[in-house]
Design a protein around this motif. Structure first.
Motif, PDB file in Angstrom:
ATOM      1  N   SER A  37      29.627  23.371  -5.451  1.00 13.11           N
ATOM      2  CA  SER A  37      28.436  22.556  -5.206  1.00 13.11           C
ATOM      3  C   SER A  37      27.734  22.190  -6.505  1.00 13.11           C
ATOM      4  CB  SER A  37      27.458  23.328  -4.319  1.00 13.11           C
ATOM      5  OG  SER A  37      28.049  23.628  -3.091  1.00 13.11           O
ATOM      6  N   TRP A  38      26.903  21.161  -6.417  1.00 10.78           N
ATOM      7  CA  TRP A  38      26.095  20.777  -7.565  1.00 10.78           C
ATOM      8  C   TRP A  38      24.874  21.678  -7.636  1.00 10.78           C
ATOM      9  CZ3 TRP A  38      25.402  14.763  -7.870  1.00 10.78           C
ATOM     10  CH2 TRP A  38      26.626  14.176  -8.104  1.00 10.78           C
ATOM     11  N   ASP A  39      24.465  22.013  -8.858  1.00  9.85           N
ATOM     12  CA  ASP A  39      23.184  22.679  -9.019  1.00  9.85           C
ATOM     13  C   ASP A  39      22.207  21.657  -9.607  1.00  9.85           C
ATOM     14  OD1 ASP A  39      23.763  22.504 -11.741  1.00  9.85           O
ATOM     15  OD2 ASP A  39      24.167  24.642 -11.973  1.00  9.85           O
ATOM     16  N   TYR A  40      20.998  22.081  -9.850  1.00 11.48           N
ATOM     17  CA  TYR A  40      19.949  21.172 -10.326  1.00 11.48           C
ATOM     18  C   TYR A  40      20.362  20.472 -11.624  1.00 11.48           C
ATOM     19  CZ  TYR A  40      15.477  19.538 -12.074  1.00 11.48           C
ATOM     20  OH  TYR A  40      14.483  18.756 -12.569  1.00 11.48           O
ATOM     21  N   GLU A  41      20.934  21.210 -12.581  1.00  8.87           N
ATOM     22  CA  GLU A  41      21.328  20.611 -13.855  1.00  8.87           C
ATOM     23  C   GLU A  41      22.414  19.560 -13.672  1.00  8.87           C
ATOM     24  OE1 GLU A  41      22.294  23.583 -16.732  1.00  8.87           O
ATOM     25  OE2 GLU A  41      20.384  24.614 -16.465  1.00  8.87           O
ATOM     26  N   PHE A  91      20.764  16.468 -12.304  1.00  9.80           N
ATOM     27  CA  PHE A  91      19.946  15.805 -13.321  1.00  9.80           C
ATOM     28  C   PHE A  91      20.821  15.023 -14.298  1.00  9.80           C
ATOM     29  CE2 PHE A  91      17.773  15.663 -17.422  1.00  9.80           C
ATOM     30  CZ  PHE A  91      16.651  14.946 -17.045  1.00  9.80           C
ATOM     31  N   VAL A  92      21.920  15.608 -14.747  1.00  4.71           N
ATOM     32  CA  VAL A  92      22.830  14.912 -15.666  1.00  4.71           C
ATOM     33  C   VAL A  92      23.394  13.676 -14.986  1.00  4.71           C
ATOM     34  CG1 VAL A  92      25.045  15.084 -16.873  1.00  4.71           C
ATOM     35  CG2 VAL A  92      23.396  16.941 -17.021  1.00  4.71           C
ATOM     36  N   TRP A  93      23.799  13.786 -13.735  1.00  9.13           N
ATOM     37  CA  TRP A  93      24.348  12.656 -13.018  1.00  9.13           C
ATOM     38  C   TRP A  93      23.310  11.550 -12.864  1.00  9.13           C
ATOM     39  CZ3 TRP A  93      22.898  10.512  -8.299  1.00  9.13           C
ATOM     40  CH2 TRP A  93      23.735   9.507  -7.823  1.00  9.13           C
ATOM     41  N   ALA A  94      22.106  11.928 -12.442  1.00  8.45           N
ATOM     42  CA  ALA A  94      21.052  10.935 -12.234  1.00  8.45           C
ATOM     43  C   ALA A  94      20.673  10.266 -13.548  1.00  8.45           C
ATOM     44  CB  ALA A  94      19.833  11.573 -11.595  1.00  8.45           C
ATOM     45  N   ALA A  95      20.650  11.023 -14.639  1.00  8.81           N
ATOM     46  CA  ALA A  95      20.340  10.443 -15.936  1.00  8.81           C
ATOM     47  C   ALA A  95      21.465   9.505 -16.373  1.00  8.81           C
ATOM     48  CB  ALA A  95      20.137  11.536 -16.976  1.00  8.81           C
ATOM     49  N   TYR A  96      22.675   9.860 -16.075  1.00  8.07           N
ATOM     50  CA  TYR A  96      23.817   9.024 -16.426  1.00  8.07           C
ATOM     51  C   TYR A  96      23.755   7.707 -15.662  1.00  8.07           C
ATOM     52  CZ  TYR A  96      28.595   7.348 -16.800  1.00  8.07           C
ATOM     53  OH  TYR A  96      29.700   6.582 -17.006  1.00  8.07           O
ATOM     54  N   GLU A  97      23.310   7.760 -14.435  1.00  9.41           N
ATOM     55  CA  GLU A  97      23.200   6.569 -13.608  1.00  9.41           C
ATOM     56  C   GLU A  97      21.897   5.816 -13.867  1.00  9.41           C
ATOM     57  OE1 GLU A  97      25.503   5.343 -11.497  1.00  9.41           O
ATOM     58  OE2 GLU A  97      26.873   6.933 -12.132  1.00  9.41           O
ATOM     59  N   GLU A  98      21.169   6.252 -14.868  1.00  9.70           N
ATOM     60  CA  GLU A  98      19.907   5.611 -15.273  1.00  9.70           C
ATOM     61  C   GLU A  98      18.874   5.598 -14.136  1.00  9.70           C
ATOM     62  OE1 GLU A  98      20.715   1.835 -17.114  1.00  9.70           O
ATOM     63  OE2 GLU A  98      22.269   2.701 -18.384  1.00  9.70           O
ATOM     64  N   THR A  99      18.891   6.670 -13.359  1.00  8.73           N
ATOM     65  CA  THR A  99      17.915   6.814 -12.288  1.00  8.73           C
ATOM     66  C   THR A  99      16.905   7.864 -12.724  1.00  8.73           C
ATOM     67  OG1 THR A  99      19.604   6.329 -10.649  1.00  8.73           O
ATOM     68  CG2 THR A  99      17.621   7.425  -9.859  1.00  8.73           C
ATOM     69  N   GLU A 100      15.620   7.512 -12.688  1.00 10.04           N
ATOM     70  CA  GLU A 100      14.589   8.458 -13.093  1.00 10.04           C
ATOM     71  C   GLU A 100      14.335   9.483 -12.009  1.00 10.04           C
ATOM     72  OE1 GLU A 100      10.928   7.095 -14.806  1.00 10.04           O
ATOM     73  OE2 GLU A 100      11.918   5.316 -15.598  1.00 10.04           O
ATOM     74  N   LEU A 101      14.138  10.720 -12.423  1.00 15.77           N
ATOM     75  CA  LEU A 101      13.792  11.786 -11.500  1.00 15.77           C
ATOM     76  C   LEU A 101      12.373  12.237 -11.780  1.00 15.77           C
ATOM     77  CD1 LEU A 101      16.953  14.068 -11.592  1.00 15.77           C
ATOM     78  CD2 LEU A 101      16.269  12.482  -9.811  1.00 15.77           C
TER      79      LEU A 101
END
Length: 123
Positions: A103-107, A110-120
């Motif tokens: 499974s994915w953890d928080y980190e 976050f890396v995936w969302a940052a890579y996709e240029e989506t702000e969290l």
């Protein structure tokens, strides 16, 4: 003394297709005195070259060779769109520790969302 030679090709199924090529079109079947021997291409494995190497590697990673899982994965290789329907079943067969490890953890998120240029909104 009369000796009869019967031509019996153990590689043939229904008189034309070799048993080794039922799934692997590049397999080579060698007729033996008792039986046959399949030499699979790089894409298949198994006695009759019946298992995709992709499926075989996944089964090795999952730690088993349950026939139900092999059949499901073979279907996914043929129709990749099925993966979304089959993954919950495959993951459900794993121990809780393995499920957590996959499974994915928080980190990761976050890396995936940052890579996709989506702000969290990190809170």
């Amino acid at each position: 003394m009369i000796i009869f030679f019967l031509e019996n090709d153990n590689c043939k199924v229904n008189g034309w297709q070799t048993v080794c090529k039922s799934k692997d079109p590049n397999a080579i079947c060698t007729d033996m005195v008792k039986g046959y021997n399949c030499t699979c291409s790089d894409d298949y494995t198994g006695k009759d070259c019946e298992t995709s190497i992709i499926v075989w590697k996944v089964i090795q990673d999952l730690g088993g060779g349950e026939e139900d899982i092999i059949n499901l994965l073979e279907e996914v290789v043929q129709s990749p769109g099925l993966i979304k329907d089959i993954m919950p079943f495959i993951l459900g067969q794993q121990s809780l520790a393995n499920q957590s490890a996959m499974s994915w953890d928080y980190e990761d998120l976050f890396v995936w969302a940052a890579y996709e240029e989506t702000e969290l909104d990190i809170k």
